[in-house]
Design a protein around this motif. Structure first.
Motif, PDB file in Angstrom:
ATOM      1  N   GLN A 124     -10.679  18.921   2.240  1.00 15.49           N
ATOM      2  CA  GLN A 124     -10.998  17.937   1.205  1.00 15.49           C
ATOM      3  C   GLN A 124     -11.424  18.640  -0.079  1.00 15.49           C
ATOM      4  O   GLN A 124     -11.014  18.256  -1.177  1.00 15.49           O
ATOM      5  CB  GLN A 124     -12.125  17.013   1.677  1.00 15.49           C
ATOM      6  CG  GLN A 124     -11.673  16.043   2.750  1.00 15.49           C
ATOM      7  CD  GLN A 124     -12.828  15.213   3.291  1.00 15.49           C
ATOM      8  OE1 GLN A 124     -13.988  15.593   3.178  1.00 15.49           O
ATOM      9  NE2 GLN A 124     -12.502  14.090   3.903  1.00 15.49           N
ATOM     10  N   ALA A 128      -9.574  18.352  -3.721  1.00 12.44           N
ATOM     11  CA  ALA A 128     -10.303  17.951  -4.921  1.00 12.44           C
ATOM     12  C   ALA A 128     -10.139  19.010  -6.015  1.00 12.44           C
ATOM     13  O   ALA A 128      -9.851  18.680  -7.171  1.00 12.44           O
ATOM     14  CB  ALA A 128     -11.778  17.743  -4.586  1.00 12.44           C
ATOM     15  N   GLY A 132      -8.831  19.043 -10.054  1.00 13.33           N
ATOM     16  CA  GLY A 132      -9.945  19.180 -10.995  1.00 13.33           C
ATOM     17  C   GLY A 132     -10.990  18.100 -10.779  1.00 13.33           C
ATOM     18  O   GLY A 132     -11.732  17.728 -11.685  1.00 13.33           O
ATOM     19  N   PHE A 133     -11.052  17.577  -9.578  1.00 13.84           N
ATOM     20  CA  PHE A 133     -11.955  16.476  -9.254  1.00 13.84           C
ATOM     21  C   PHE A 133     -13.248  17.067  -8.689  1.00 13.84           C
ATOM     22  O   PHE A 133     -13.207  17.946  -7.833  1.00 13.84           O
ATOM     23  CB  PHE A 133     -11.261  15.600  -8.216  1.00 13.84           C
ATOM     24  CG  PHE A 133     -11.878  14.256  -7.985  1.00 13.84           C
ATOM     25  CD1 PHE A 133     -11.556  13.186  -8.808  1.00 13.84           C
ATOM     26  CD2 PHE A 133     -12.749  14.052  -6.923  1.00 13.84           C
ATOM     27  CE1 PHE A 133     -12.102  11.927  -8.575  1.00 13.84           C
ATOM     28  CE2 PHE A 133     -13.298  12.798  -6.684  1.00 13.84           C
ATOM     29  CZ  PHE A 133     -12.970  11.734  -7.525  1.00 13.84           C
ATOM     30  N   LYS A 134     -14.378  16.593  -9.176  1.00 13.87           N
ATOM     31  CA  LYS A 134     -15.653  17.105  -8.689  1.00 13.87           C
ATOM     32  C   LYS A 134     -16.175  16.202  -7.578  1.00 13.87           C
ATOM     33  O   LYS A 134     -16.627  15.094  -7.830  1.00 13.87           O
ATOM     34  CB  LYS A 134     -16.648  17.146  -9.845  1.00 13.87           C
ATOM     35  CG  LYS A 134     -17.919  17.889  -9.521  1.00 13.87           C
ATOM     36  CD  LYS A 134     -18.680  18.133 -10.815  1.00 13.87           C
ATOM     37  CE  LYS A 134     -20.187  18.212 -10.588  1.00 13.87           C
ATOM     38  NZ  LYS A 134     -20.889  18.013 -11.876  1.00 13.87           N
ATOM     39  N   LEU A 135     -16.107  16.709  -6.366  1.00 11.77           N
ATOM     40  CA  LEU A 135     -16.405  15.907  -5.185  1.00 11.77           C
ATOM     41  C   LEU A 135     -17.910  15.738  -4.990  1.00 11.77           C
ATOM     42  O   LEU A 135     -18.654  16.696  -5.052  1.00 11.77           O
ATOM     43  CB  LEU A 135     -15.816  16.644  -3.977  1.00 11.77           C
ATOM     44  CG  LEU A 135     -15.349  15.861  -2.783  1.00 11.77           C
ATOM     45  CD1 LEU A 135     -14.298  14.847  -3.215  1.00 11.77           C
ATOM     46  CD2 LEU A 135     -14.748  16.802  -1.750  1.00 11.77           C
ATOM     47  N   THR A 136     -18.341  14.507  -4.751  1.00 12.94           N
ATOM     48  CA  THR A 136     -19.756  14.331  -4.430  1.00 12.94           C
ATOM     49  C   THR A 136     -19.937  13.900  -2.980  1.00 12.94           C
ATOM     50  O   THR A 136     -20.862  14.327  -2.320  1.00 12.94           O
ATOM     51  CB  THR A 136     -20.426  13.276  -5.334  1.00 12.94           C
ATOM     52  OG1 THR A 136     -19.712  12.054  -5.234  1.00 12.94           O
ATOM     53  CG2 THR A 136     -20.410  13.729  -6.779  1.00 12.94           C
ATOM     54  N   ASN A 137     -19.063  13.071  -2.507  1.00 14.83           N
ATOM     55  CA  ASN A 137     -19.143  12.656  -1.109  1.00 14.83           C
ATOM     56  C   ASN A 137     -17.827  12.005  -0.696  1.00 14.83           C
ATOM     57  O   ASN A 137     -16.932  11.839  -1.525  1.00 14.83           O
ATOM     58  CB  ASN A 137     -20.293  11.670  -0.899  1.00 14.83           C
ATOM     59  CG  ASN A 137     -20.134  10.410  -1.702  1.00 14.83           C
ATOM     60  OD1 ASN A 137     -19.935  10.454  -2.911  1.00 14.83           O
ATOM     61  ND2 ASN A 137     -20.208   9.277  -1.040  1.00 14.83           N
ATOM     62  N   HIS A 138     -17.735  11.644   0.544  1.00 21.48           N
ATOM     63  CA  HIS A 138     -16.493  11.015   0.988  1.00 21.48           C
ATOM     64  C   HIS A 138     -16.779  10.109   2.157  1.00 21.48           C
ATOM     65  O   HIS A 138     -17.864  10.139   2.731  1.00 21.48           O
ATOM     66  CB  HIS A 138     -15.479  12.076   1.409  1.00 21.48           C
ATOM     67  CG  HIS A 138     -15.799  12.702   2.739  1.00 21.48           C
ATOM     68  ND1 HIS A 138     -16.463  13.885   2.856  1.00 21.48           N
ATOM     69  CD2 HIS A 138     -15.580  12.274   4.010  1.00 21.48           C
ATOM     70  CE1 HIS A 138     -16.629  14.172   4.136  1.00 21.48           C
ATOM     71  NE2 HIS A 138     -16.106  13.205   4.859  1.00 21.48           N
TER      72      HIS A 138
ATOM     73  N   GLN B 141     -11.591   8.197   1.715  1.00 23.28           N
ATOM     74  CA  GLN B 141     -11.790   8.123   0.293  1.00 23.28           C
ATOM     75  C   GLN B 141     -12.732   9.227  -0.159  1.00 23.28           C
ATOM     76  O   GLN B 141     -13.776   9.422   0.442  1.00 23.28           O
ATOM     77  CB  GLN B 141     -12.379   6.758  -0.096  1.00 23.28           C
ATOM     78  CG  GLN B 141     -11.314   5.702  -0.205  1.00 23.28           C
ATOM     79  CD  GLN B 141     -11.738   4.371   0.353  1.00 23.28           C
ATOM     80  OE1 GLN B 141     -11.057   3.764   1.180  1.00 23.28           O
ATOM     81  NE2 GLN B 141     -12.894   3.912  -0.065  1.00 23.28           N
ATOM     82  N   TYR B 143     -15.081  10.540  -3.113  1.00 25.25           N
ATOM     83  CA  TYR B 143     -15.764  10.057  -4.305  1.00 25.25           C
ATOM     84  C   TYR B 143     -16.254  11.231  -5.136  1.00 25.25           C
ATOM     85  O   TYR B 143     -16.636  12.268  -4.593  1.00 25.25           O
ATOM     86  CB  TYR B 143     -16.966   9.190  -3.926  1.00 25.25           C
ATOM     87  CG  TYR B 143     -16.563   7.942  -3.204  1.00 25.25           C
ATOM     88  CD1 TYR B 143     -16.176   6.815  -3.925  1.00 25.25           C
ATOM     89  CD2 TYR B 143     -16.528   7.891  -1.819  1.00 25.25           C
ATOM     90  CE1 TYR B 143     -15.787   5.664  -3.265  1.00 25.25           C
ATOM     91  CE2 TYR B 143     -16.142   6.740  -1.153  1.00 25.25           C
ATOM     92  CZ  TYR B 143     -15.770   5.637  -1.878  1.00 25.25           C
ATOM     93  OH  TYR B 143     -15.376   4.504  -1.230  1.00 25.25           O
ATOM     94  N   ILE B 145     -16.193  12.830  -9.537  1.00 24.97           N
ATOM     95  CA  ILE B 145     -15.949  12.616 -10.959  1.00 24.97           C
ATOM     96  C   ILE B 145     -14.628  13.261 -11.337  1.00 24.97           C
ATOM     97  O   ILE B 145     -14.394  14.434 -11.043  1.00 24.97           O
ATOM     98  CB  ILE B 145     -17.098  13.219 -11.802  1.00 24.97           C
ATOM     99  CG1 ILE B 145     -18.434  12.644 -11.310  1.00 24.97           C
ATOM    100  CG2 ILE B 145     -16.897  12.942 -13.275  1.00 24.97           C
ATOM    101  CD1 ILE B 145     -19.632  13.204 -12.023  1.00 24.97           C
ATOM    102  N   GLN B 147     -11.416  14.685 -13.645  1.00 23.48           N
ATOM    103  CA  GLN B 147     -11.351  15.718 -14.671  1.00 23.48           C
ATOM    104  C   GLN B 147     -11.723  15.181 -16.060  1.00 23.48           C
ATOM    105  O   GLN B 147     -12.565  15.741 -16.752  1.00 23.48           O
ATOM    106  CB  GLN B 147      -9.927  16.279 -14.696  1.00 23.48           C
ATOM    107  CG  GLN B 147      -9.852  17.700 -15.193  1.00 23.48           C
ATOM    108  CD  GLN B 147      -8.585  18.405 -14.691  1.00 23.48           C
ATOM    109  OE1 GLN B 147      -7.557  17.769 -14.437  1.00 23.48           O
ATOM    110  NE2 GLN B 147      -8.642  19.723 -14.551  1.00 23.48           N
ATOM    111  N   GLN B 150     -15.402  14.407 -16.486  1.00 24.90           N
ATOM    112  CA  GLN B 150     -16.223  15.621 -16.522  1.00 24.90           C
ATOM    113  C   GLN B 150     -16.246  16.179 -17.935  1.00 24.90           C
ATOM    114  O   GLN B 150     -17.277  16.642 -18.418  1.00 24.90           O
ATOM    115  CB  GLN B 150     -15.657  16.687 -15.585  1.00 24.90           C
ATOM    116  CG  GLN B 150     -15.919  16.430 -14.124  1.00 24.90           C
ATOM    117  CD  GLN B 150     -15.209  17.450 -13.245  1.00 24.90           C
ATOM    118  OE1 GLN B 150     -15.361  18.649 -13.400  1.00 24.90           O
ATOM    119  NE2 GLN B 150     -14.401  16.960 -12.309  1.00 24.90           N
TER     120      GLN B 150
END
Lengths: 153, 153
Positions: A124, A128, A132-138, B141, B143, B145, B147, B150
């Motif tokens: 995962q 991400a 370029g997605f900043k993952l916080t949780n899933h 899914q 979750y 932020i 690109q 950011q």
DNA sequence: CTGGGTGCAAAGTGTTTGCACGTTG
DNA sequence: CAACGTGCAAACACTTTGCACCCAG
């Protein structure tokens, strides 16, 4: 997301009190009893089912459903509980004192099986990064039929 | 779950008509327009947003929100659309004419990024097998932020 | 022409909120 | 004794349903 894994009840309680103090909130019997009940009956609670259990266990407190919602939301905002959202009929909450895990949900009996898998977690992160997605949780939920229910058919 | 991947609109329509016929249901303008609109505006729709778009595109039909809900549920039961359930505020529906994929959801702008990953799919099967669980589907899914958001900060 | 479909409004869910009163710190 | 918290009921948001009329087959 702070690390509250594997804490025993007393540590959870201390952590909860700290959070309350830091936010100028008060430690009430209702809040205590919500935490304790979730700890003692390690399970996935809907606000409704937790409410019922509280009424049964502490009839003298006369807890209201609104307080259950308010407390669950507070605990979730404080990262002490996690919520699962299923297809419909609301969320379920679980105490966040275990290592991160995901869920398998039986469509027949609604039973929830927990599992952990590092390979997926790692993958995962890779995905991400690629976007370029900043993952916080899933959240990941596997739906199907559990072993027990397969046998019954 | 039958294979309806990569179908073009005409095939989707044929499939829909078949399902209707097999269940003694009728092919109505409203049902047609829901399918067509989801196909033309390839997106993730809440019942509400789809309803708005339908009112705008086909004012003469005077579609009701209840019909949108009924049609989406029918399409979902027929495995022609899939639903995503987010934290709160209801489900979103997407037409199931693409290969299976999962979603990354930006907490800031609510944008949804789709991705596919075979490694994870395969691993899920392995996990399910380990527990004797018969997998029918899943939802994952991520979750965080995106690109764009950011950069804005 | 008959049974399913539709729009509308009402009824159901699950969740949040305003308020007067109670409790914590 | 000043907040903040609580229970209650009302309000909300989302979804389903009952009904009289409509339309596809």
């Amino acid at each position: 997301m702070a690390d509250i894994e594997n804490m025993e009840y007393d540590s959870l309680l201390v952590r909860f009190k700290d959070i309350l103090k830091h936010n100028n909130l008060k430690f009430t019997k209702q809040r205590e009893v919500v935490l304790k009940t979730m700890y003692n009956n390690d399970d996935h609670f809907s606000p409704e089912s937790l409410y019922m259990l509280l009424k049964e266990s502490y009839p003298e407190l006369n807890v209201g459903i609104a307080t259950v919602y308010r407390t669950l939301n507070l605990l979730e905002d404080s990262d002490m509980v996690t919520s699962l959202s299923f297809g419909s009929s609301g969320k379920k909450f679980e105490l966040g004192n275990k290592p991160h895990h995901d869920h398998m949900i039986c469509k027949v009996c609604d039973d929830i099986i927990e599992f952990e898998d590092n390979a997926i977690e790692k993958r995962q992160e890779e995905i991400a990064n690629k976007y370029g997605f900043k993952l916080t949780n899933h959240m990941m939920q596997l739906y199907g039929i559990c072993q027990k229910c397969q046998k019954k058919q």
